[in-house]
Design a protein around this motif. Structure first.
Motif, PDB file in Angstrom:
ATOM      1  N   GLY A   1       0.851  -1.197   0.000  1.00  0.00           N
ATOM      2  CA  GLY A   1       0.000   0.000   0.000  1.00  0.00           C
ATOM      3  C   GLY A   1       0.880   1.237   0.000  1.00  0.00           C
ATOM      4  N   PRO A   2       0.381   2.345  -0.563  1.00  0.00           N
ATOM      5  CA  PRO A   2       1.228   3.535  -0.743  1.00  0.00           C
ATOM      6  C   PRO A   2       1.543   4.321   0.524  1.00  0.00           C
ATOM      7  CG  PRO A   2      -0.898   3.775  -1.891  1.00  0.00           C
ATOM      8  CD  PRO A   2      -0.956   2.489  -1.151  1.00  0.00           C
ATOM      9  N   MET A   3       0.662   4.255   1.533  1.00  0.00           N
ATOM     10  CA  MET A   3       0.839   5.119   2.701  1.00  0.00           C
ATOM     11  C   MET A   3       0.984   4.276   3.956  1.00  0.00           C
ATOM     12  SD  MET A   3      -1.597   8.345   3.591  1.00  0.00           S
ATOM     13  CE  MET A   3      -2.005   8.978   2.005  1.00  0.00           C
ATOM     14  N   PRO A   4       2.217   4.112   4.459  1.00  0.00           N
ATOM     15  CA  PRO A   4       2.424   3.189   5.578  1.00  0.00           C
ATOM     16  C   PRO A   4       1.967   3.774   6.922  1.00  0.00           C
ATOM     17  CG  PRO A   4       4.477   4.255   5.006  1.00  0.00           C
ATOM     18  CD  PRO A   4       3.453   4.751   4.022  1.00  0.00           C
ATOM     19  N   ASP A   5       2.063   2.936   7.966  1.00  0.00           N
ATOM     20  CA  ASP A   5       1.704   3.369   9.322  1.00  0.00           C
ATOM     21  C   ASP A   5       2.950   3.556  10.186  1.00  0.00           C
ATOM     22  OD1 ASP A   5      -1.025   3.059   8.721  1.00  0.00           O
ATOM     23  OD2 ASP A   5      -0.896   0.901   9.101  1.00  0.00           O
ATOM     24  N   THR A   6       4.120   3.349   9.582  1.00  0.00           N
ATOM     25  CA  THR A   6       5.391   3.363  10.325  1.00  0.00           C
ATOM     26  C   THR A   6       5.525   4.563  11.264  1.00  0.00           C
ATOM     27  OG1 THR A   6       6.265   2.570   8.231  1.00  0.00           O
ATOM     28  CG2 THR A   6       7.873   3.092   9.932  1.00  0.00           C
ATOM     29  N   SER A   7       6.043   4.304  12.456  1.00  0.00           N
ATOM     30  CA  SER A   7       6.210   5.396  13.431  1.00  0.00           C
ATOM     31  C   SER A   7       7.653   5.905  13.414  1.00  0.00           C
ATOM     32  CB  SER A   7       5.870   4.879  14.830  1.00  0.00           C
ATOM     33  OG  SER A   7       6.841   3.928  15.227  1.00  0.00           O
ATOM     34  N   TYR A   8       7.830   7.073  13.999  1.00  0.00           N
ATOM     35  CA  TYR A   8       9.163   7.670  14.183  1.00  0.00           C
ATOM     36  C   TYR A   8      10.091   6.680  14.905  1.00  0.00           C
ATOM     37  CZ  TYR A   8      12.651  10.808  16.269  1.00  0.00           C
ATOM     38  OH  TYR A   8      13.815  11.396  16.680  1.00  0.00           O
ATOM     39  N   GLU A   9       9.569   6.049  15.953  1.00  0.00           N
ATOM     40  CA  GLU A   9      10.400   5.139  16.756  1.00  0.00           C
ATOM     41  C   GLU A   9      10.894   3.962  15.908  1.00  0.00           C
ATOM     42  OE1 GLU A   9       7.458   6.401  17.815  1.00  0.00           O
ATOM     43  OE2 GLU A   9       8.318   7.734  19.319  1.00  0.00           O
ATOM     44  N   GLU A  10      10.030   3.447  15.024  1.00  0.00           N
ATOM     45  CA  GLU A  10      10.443   2.311  14.178  1.00  0.00           C
ATOM     46  C   GLU A  10      11.557   2.723  13.206  1.00  0.00           C
ATOM     47  OE1 GLU A  10       6.442  -0.397  13.706  1.00  0.00           O
ATOM     48  OE2 GLU A  10       6.357   1.651  12.943  1.00  0.00           O
ATOM     49  N   VAL A  11      11.482   3.952  12.713  1.00  0.00           N
ATOM     50  CA  VAL A  11      12.511   4.440  11.786  1.00  0.00           C
ATOM     51  C   VAL A  11      13.841   4.590  12.528  1.00  0.00           C
ATOM     52  CG1 VAL A  11      13.183   6.329  10.241  1.00  0.00           C
ATOM     53  CG2 VAL A  11      10.801   5.584  10.323  1.00  0.00           C
ATOM     54  N   ILE A  12      13.781   5.167  13.730  1.00  0.00           N
ATOM     55  CA  ILE A  12      15.005   5.351  14.533  1.00  0.00           C
ATOM     56  C   ILE A  12      15.601   3.979  14.880  1.00  0.00           C
ATOM     57  CG2 ILE A  12      15.870   6.154  16.798  1.00  0.00           C
ATOM     58  CD1 ILE A  12      15.335   8.475  14.901  1.00  0.00           C
ATOM     59  N   GLU A  13      14.735   3.004  15.172  1.00  0.00           N
ATOM     60  CA  GLU A  13      15.230   1.673  15.531  1.00  0.00           C
ATOM     61  C   GLU A  13      16.001   1.057  14.368  1.00  0.00           C
ATOM     62  OE1 GLU A  13      12.182  -0.954  17.082  1.00  0.00           O
ATOM     63  OE2 GLU A  13      13.520  -2.660  16.690  1.00  0.00           O
ATOM     64  N   LEU A  14      15.469   1.193  13.142  1.00  0.00           N
ATOM     65  CA  LEU A  14      16.178   0.654  11.974  1.00  0.00           C
ATOM     66  C   LEU A  14      17.532   1.362  11.822  1.00  0.00           C
ATOM     67  CD1 LEU A  14      16.309  -1.175   9.458  1.00  0.00           C
ATOM     68  CD2 LEU A  14      15.068   0.585   8.187  1.00  0.00           C
ATOM     69  N   MET A  15      17.540   2.674  12.013  1.00  0.00           N
ATOM     70  CA  MET A  15      18.794   3.435  11.895  1.00  0.00           C
ATOM     71  C   MET A  15      19.824   2.954  12.906  1.00  0.00           C
ATOM     72  SD  MET A  15      17.599   7.364  11.578  1.00  0.00           S
ATOM     73  CE  MET A  15      19.173   8.182  11.760  1.00  0.00           C
ATOM     74  N   ASN A  16      19.378   2.743  14.140  1.00  0.00           N
ATOM     75  CA  ASN A  16      20.315   2.391  15.202  1.00  0.00           C
ATOM     76  C   ASN A  16      20.821   0.959  15.106  1.00  0.00           C
ATOM     77  OD1 ASN A  16      20.085   4.924  16.169  1.00  0.00           O
ATOM     78  ND2 ASN A  16      18.597   4.437  17.779  1.00  0.00           N
TER      79      ASN A  16
END
Ligand code: ATP
Ligand code: MG
Length: 319
Positions: free
Chosen positions: A302-317
């Protein structure tokens, strides 16, 4: 008080073939959907989810029909925290619909019913709504969908710049030569490029706008022409950030993930980048954050995800 970050343009639902390589003409084969969509809407939803920790408000200007598809879009944007008070309901048109079909070779095919999606008009762009503006984002697709949508984008830039001379104008020229001839693309993009602070092209889009071959060369030429930042999006390879003084750009590698649906990755990336930029992070971190948001998007159907800020930071870390 108006929002800090505004985007405008087409609102759509997307209805996707459930299986790859299934032509739209195949009678009786199934579709999945509706999914809330439209490049500018994907952008503002991404900004909103990513900016939860930064006290930034967001708003959208656009038009839907008086139907359940319109409600699908309203519900998603509203529940993620976008101000939807400037989304107008047009009673005589249906909400815009894009039927999308993917093929195993990476190509995709759309059948597009614009409905209310191109009805955004300069009258929808009210000065008071821009009183608190920090960043305005324009999508190339909103310049091509209709003349009134295009004129709305031009008006929004003028108002934003007059109210805040330091406003960040970002532009994703998501216009492809198979949709529109290059001369027209350059012509309609010119008034936007003149005001743009941050450009988010793919390699092909950079070459097209700069009129030179080679994506790095093209990005450098665009900088010479007056842009402050050019952020080249490179799919699974991440991005390269070009800014004056850094001749070869800052290469920021992508994250290794399994790609399930690439639709909206670029728009999601743009939204995260603007948030990191407004937060004042160094450019490498901003690029990593945007790459992580894009990588999480391609894992989502789907084009518009539900991903949160915390999930993005977790992938980065966890890199
Ligand atoms: P579109 O306009 O189709 O959304 P785009 O050309 O604007 O695409 P892409 O480069 O395809 O943008 O994707 C945006 C960003 O998302 C990339 O720069 C990267 O950070 C991330 N991304 C995209 N595809 C992948 C992938 N397969 N694996 C990991 N990250 C990806
Ligand atoms: Mg794109």
């Amino acid at each position: 008080m108006g929002p800090n970050i505004i985007c405008l343009g087409e609102l759509l639902v997307e209805v996707m073939r459930s299986e790859k390589d299934t032509p739209h003409g195949m009678v009786g084969a199934s579709y999945k959907g509706p999914f809330p969509s439209g490049a500018p809407a994907i952008f503002i939803d991404s900004v909103t989810r990513m900016s939860k920790s930064f006290d930034l408000s967001t708003g959208f200007i656009g038009v839907v029909g008086n139907d359940e598809f319109g409600k699908v879009i309203f519900n998603k944007l509203k529940s993620d925290g976008v101000d939807i008070s400037k989304i107008r309901i047009n009673n005589s048109r249906t909400t815009g619909i894009a039927f999308n079909q993917y093929n195993s070779d990476g190509t995709r095919k759309f059948i597009f019913a614009a409905g209310a999606a191109g009805q955004t008009s300069p009258d929808d762009i009210e000065k008071e709504y821009f009183s608190n503006i920090k960043a305005l984002h324009i999508m190339g697709s909103s310049l091509s969908i209709s003349e009134s949508s295009r004129e709305s984008c031009y008006k929004a830039i003028k108002i934003a710049q007059s109210l805040n001379p330091k406003v960040i104008i970002s532009f994703d020229p998501n216009l492809r030569p198979e949709m529109l001839d290059i001369k027209t693309i350059i012509e309609i993009s010119k008034p936007i490029l003149e005001g743009t602070t941050i450009l988010f092209p793919s390699g092909e889009e950079a070459e097209m706008l700069a009129g030179v071959k080679g994506e790095s060369k093209a990005c450098k030429k665009l900088l010479e022409e007056g842009l402050k930042l050019v952020v080249l999006k490179q799919g699974k390879d991440g991005c390269t950030i070009f800014t004056s003084g850094l001749v070869d750009g800052i290469k920021v590698p992508g994250f290794k993930v399994e790609e399930i649906d690439p639709t909206g990755a670029g728009d999601t990336f743009d939204g995260a980048f603007i948030v990191g930029y407004l937060a004042g992070w160094d450019l490498k971190r901003v690029g990593m954050f945007a790459n992580a948001a894009g990588a999480l998007k391609v894992q989502f159907f789907g084009p518009m995800p539900d991903t949160s800020y915390e999930e993005v930071i977790e992938l980065m870390n966890n890199k």
